[in-house]
Design an enzyme around this catalytic site. Structure first.
Site, short mmCIF file in Angstrom:
data_model
loop_
_atom_site.label_atom_id
_atom_site.label_comp_id
_atom_site.label_asym_id
_atom_site.label_seq_id
_atom_site.Cartn_x
_atom_site.Cartn_y
_atom_site.Cartn_z
N HIS B 66 69.43 52.65 3.34
CA HIS B 66 69.97 53.07 4.63
C HIS B 66 71.31 52.40 4.88
O HIS B 66 71.73 51.56 4.08
CB HIS B 66 68.97 52.76 5.76
CG HIS B 66 68.69 51.31 5.94
ND1 HIS B 66 67.89 50.58 5.08
CD2 HIS B 66 69.13 50.41 6.86
CE1 HIS B 66 67.83 49.32 5.48
NE2 HIS B 66 68.59 49.18 6.56
N HIS B 71 72.59 46.17 3.84
CA HIS B 71 72.18 47.00 2.70
C HIS B 71 73.35 47.70 2.02
O HIS B 71 73.25 48.08 0.87
CB HIS B 71 71.13 48.01 3.15
CG HIS B 71 69.84 47.34 3.55
ND1 HIS B 71 68.75 47.28 2.73
CD2 HIS B 71 69.51 46.66 4.67
CE1 HIS B 71 67.78 46.58 3.34
NE2 HIS B 71 68.22 46.20 4.52
N ASP B 155 63.86 48.97 4.42
CA ASP B 155 63.48 48.50 5.76
C ASP B 155 62.70 49.63 6.41
O ASP B 155 63.14 50.78 6.39
CB ASP B 155 64.73 48.21 6.60
CG ASP B 155 65.37 46.88 6.24
OD1 ASP B 155 64.83 46.17 5.37
OD2 ASP B 155 66.41 46.55 6.84
N ASP B 187 59.08 45.42 2.94
CA ASP B 187 59.89 44.73 3.96
C ASP B 187 59.08 43.67 4.72
O ASP B 187 58.10 43.98 5.37
CB ASP B 187 60.39 45.83 4.92
CG ASP B 187 61.15 45.30 6.13
OD1 ASP B 187 61.52 44.11 6.16
OD2 ASP B 187 61.39 46.13 7.04
N HIS B 356 64.11 46.80 24.26
CA HIS B 356 64.35 46.73 22.83
C HIS B 356 63.03 46.83 22.09
O HIS B 356 62.02 46.29 22.54
CB HIS B 356 65.04 45.40 22.46
CG HIS B 356 65.23 45.23 20.99
ND1 HIS B 356 66.17 45.94 20.28
CD2 HIS B 356 64.61 44.44 20.08
CE1 HIS B 356 66.11 45.59 19.01
NE2 HIS B 356 65.18 44.69 18.86
N HIS B 360 61.51 47.03 12.44
CA HIS B 360 60.71 46.62 11.28
C HIS B 360 59.22 46.63 11.59
O HIS B 360 58.80 46.36 12.72
CB HIS B 360 61.13 45.20 10.84
CG HIS B 360 62.56 45.11 10.43
ND1 HIS B 360 62.98 45.35 9.15
CD2 HIS B 360 63.68 44.82 11.15
CE1 HIS B 360 64.30 45.20 9.08
NE2 HIS B 360 64.74 44.88 10.28
N ASP B 435 86.37 34.51 2.81
CA ASP B 435 87.14 33.94 3.91
C ASP B 435 88.51 34.58 3.84
O ASP B 435 89.27 34.36 2.89
CB ASP B 435 87.24 32.41 3.73
CG ASP B 435 88.05 31.76 4.86
OD1 ASP B 435 88.45 32.47 5.80
OD2 ASP B 435 88.27 30.54 4.78
#
Lengths: 547, 547
Positions: B66, B71, B155, B187, B356, B360, B435
């Protein structure tokens, strides 16, 4: 009458409040806070007591609610400047004394009080009442002032089955409510949590179950000052034929004081030194230790990383982390749990099992406090801004008029008469950072530099130039730290040196001769070169030696 | 057949797994991680793909589950070195393309797949099945290898009422279980959570209620990629006669791609530009925005701090933070909530209300997955070590023999035959830090220096010394940054300079003439002086200019 918030409003930590009436000041609590993440290198944070120092001669005393760091931790710093009496209960003063000793000081004017006592501090009559909290001997106050009574809860919860049997003095609270209270100041830490906070005794039950069934050694990490939790673990261990050792400096200190003052009892021979503990089989061992917050230098963290000198985690160990992570510590705690699993221990922690209860009242308890005291005005204290707001909403939901609920922040002056309560301006208040021996010498400029250094490191450019000739005599030399691994970036650093030389040559050519201008040109050209090539912005420090 | 963990085992983030059979390698996912707190100045973390680069010619392709950063986020870096086909569903490839465009690249070998498709990658037949997650178009794979079938869940959660109606292909999972599965990789992110994860639709109900009853403007912060949540907010807004604007670069990007590909629908005229939105009354406005994690530069954080160019928070606003804080972000989110309350907004957030749900699977779903697939071997993936352990415990509790449950970490080689599964050694794996433009040039030495600089700053000591004469010609000059506020510490710095001069004089006297020794003496004496006086340990950098 004024209540002046010097700490703990709009933050968790460094609680401090001044009560002032016609020239006299009494201070409630004197706590420290731990540094926020962006306070790089800072060890502790103290309340800014400018207001008290400006009115030094008028401060009559400090009254303490309980012995946690965020209520007593600033005393070693404040007592150096304010030589006033300090009122507290037995364990609280014991812990204060321990703290002062660490600073090479002693508590010269400690005044022992008991719940139920009533004392006079300046114009104030202060009556102490017992509450419950995650440390023994906590109190709140009823402060009788000439304009009316102010009740300050301290940190509290209502525990109907406290480990030491010392239930909150509900009757006293009801009596105060009947008499009439002008203003209530109440602990907002858990104002977001619905329901009731569970009794500390429930943790004892869980600990007992784990200790009873564990096949091997049991290691329990907890806050050093949670004496009741330690007490319950010791009783359980003794019941199941296990010996107990305490490991970790702060816990050794607190249990020492608590035992000496009679707050921690150990059935004969249960408490032993860790060296002695090792002579017993694993299933007869319990270790009480620090590190429940994953603090990098703490005992449990070092055990989990296999770096502890005296205790090694082995498969078969059961580790109980008997504390919730304080906000900000979640990742540290998680890392400790991961490491313990890696060493083969079984780990009992928050996410999985009920081995912690809070020391602060949840919403239903906060409502009960409000309904017992029935204050005319309400000031939520001890909490970040959203906690204060949630607590204020609870108060209005119980019928306290919105205009009688005063949400302030550090520095706010709450002004009361017998009939009114308002927020009336501000005094200086805030943070004084302690770094090593320095108190207040780390400010925003130093922190900003540390942040820059932390992000992309530093490049130092050194030039030796003739005082008269204004010519480059030696250099430029470039030294960098924290910018890039120099051995693998020689080419970049050589080119950078070339850029600097070009910039200096141009200055010399154009007869730019004052060092400040040359430094500016060097800084700008090097900064641009480095950003173009790396998208980094190290701090650049040009230094010119005049020969 | 080997499964080789290159990322995501023992950590949340940078998921990457290689499947290898007799010379051919297929890669599953290619994610990045965000830096840990101690990785000062680091922007991103990539998986170490040394193993793949050493076997470059044998890599046949990358299959994606996904479109989340953890990922796909490393693709811009990995595709520069491995020019192989990339297989993914429509939205996933759309997001990959967007990402590559930002890096000035394009997806040359993207291969679009649909759930149900079966493709060949080297010796592997890969069948894609649909799952549910907090982004549209997620899939898992059944990978048929010569020694047996491997199922990788990606996931996932099981959402029986998904917003787009695309339920997990339970039948396919059951079929695979019937056929016989050698190994399941599942997962572990929520392996600590009991019960079931709620349906995304329940969040829609809460959003609808808030939008319906809010008196003023509604501002909703969410993950940019949670297209279903944004979709539900848009539908609710439209239903209640409100217009919607999207504010925040990453959310504008994702909604752009999602709308273009048909994953986000907006009833006619509901979506408008923020400038246009302002022409409507407050109670007809909804803003969707980023910053649900309190990220310092994000839109909501800037609004809360009154620093956003286009949106100002005013009393009467309702702000919904429709996401839980990711571990480590708790304090940032709390600070945003505090600031929003300070501006007079009403704030709906995790602690208070159900806005929320996780993407998962919780424990009961993980068990269902295990019982549907009924694998011979089980490898928990995607999780920190304790999550893998908890997931492993779930598997054994369902009857999978303990020795068939393989808990590895990054680098672990899982070796399978038709009849066996073991952990067989390690390959190079780990973290490559990004960085700025530098990939991998910040390592432990640079980080250690940044940490030292961050703690106590730096003191630079510059001396000019005669090449021949070995005498001090100029200096010592001391420059410090991040150590102490110099204007208030002139005396300390003067004394420090004296200490350095003394040390140099002593060297000259004793005829110590090599620069390295002199630097050592200067560093030691200054370090000791500074520590005695301040209990701080700034980095000390002596630089000698040779004239």
């Amino acid at each position: 009458m004024h209540l002046i918030a010097l700490g703990g409003l709009g933050e968790i930590g460094k609680n401090m409040m001044a009560v002032e009436y016609s020239g006299d000041i009494m201070v409630i609590d004197c706590g420290l806070a731990f540094p926020e993440e962006e306070m790089l290198g800072v060890d502790l944070v103290l309340p800014d007591i400018t207001y008290l120092l400006e009115n030094k001669s008028r401060v009559r005393g400090i009254v303490l609610t309980h012995g946690h760091e965020d209520h007593i931790g600033a005393l070693p710093y404040v007592l150096r400047e304010l030589d006033v009496p300090v009122y507290g209960t037995k364990l609280t003063l014991g812990l204060v004394q321990g703290k002062l000793t660490e600073h090479g000081m002693s508590l010269r004017k400690g005044k022992l009080v008991r719940p139920g006592d009533s004392i006079r501090v300046g114009p104030f009559q202060v009556e102490f009442f017992r509450v419950n909290h995650s440390i023994p001997d906590p109190v709140g106050f009823a402060i009788r002032t000439p304009v009316g009574t102010v009740v300050h809860t301290g940190d509290f919860k209502f525990d109907h089955t406290p480990v030491d049997g010392e239930v909150t003095q509900f009757h006293k609270l009801a009596e105060l409510g009947d008499e009439g209270v002008l203003a209530l100041l109440s602990d907002s830490t858990n104002a977001e949590r619905p329901g009731y906070t569970m009794s500390e005794r429930t943790v004892g039950d869980t600990l007992d179950e784990v200790i009873a069934t564990a096949k091997g050694r049991v290691i329990i990490a907890s806050f050093a000052s949670n004496v009741h939790r330690l007490q319950q673990a010791i009783i359980s261990a003794s019941r199941h034929g296990r010996k107990v050792a305490v490991v970790g400096r702060s816990m050794e200190n607190v249990t020492g004081v608590a035992a000496e003052l009679g707050y921690l009892r150990s059935p004969n021979g249960t408490l032993v030194e860790v060296e002695e503990l090792n002579r017993f089989p694993a299933n007869r061992q319990v270790i009480l230790t620090t590190g429940s917050q994953g603090e990098p230098m703490s005992a449990l963290t070092r055990m989990a990383a296999a770096e502890h000198r005296r205790v090694e985690i082995i498969p078969g160990d059961t580790v109980i982390i008997a504390a919730n992570p304080i906000p900000g510590n979640e990742k540290l705690v998680a890392r400790t749990v991961d490491n313990l699993f890696r060493r083969g221990a079984d780990v009992v922690y928050e996410r999985v099992s009920g081995v912690h209860v809070s020391g602060h009242a949840s919403q239903e308890e906060l409502k009960l406090m409000l309904n017992l005291i029935r204050p005319r005005f309400f000031v939520p204290v001890h909490g970040e801004y959203r906690h204060l707001i949630r607590h204020a909403q609870l108060a209005t939901s119980l019928g306290i008029p919105r205009q009688n609920v005063l949400v302030g922040e550090n520095g706010t002056i709450f002004e009361f008469t017998a009939n009114s309560g308002t927020m009336a301006g501000k005094v200086t208040a805030g943070q004084v950072m302690v770094d090593g021996l320095g108190v207040g010498d780390v400010g925003n400029i130093v922190l900003r530099d540390r942040k820059l250094l932390a992000e992309d490191g530093v490049i130092i450019v050194v030039l030796a130039m003739g005082k008269q000739s204004k010519q480059l005599l030696s250099g430029p030399d470039l030294v960098s730290r924290g910018f890039v691994y120099v051995r693998e970036a020689e080419k970049l650093m050589d080119e950078a040196k070339g850029k600097v030389r070009e910039a200096v040559d141009k200055c010399v050519e154009r007869k730019v001769t004052d060092w400040t201008s040359i430094k500016g040109v060097v800084r700008d050209s090097l900064s641009k070169f480095v950003y173009d090539r790396t998208k980094r912005r190290p701090m650049i420090l040009p230094i010119i030696m005049e020969i």
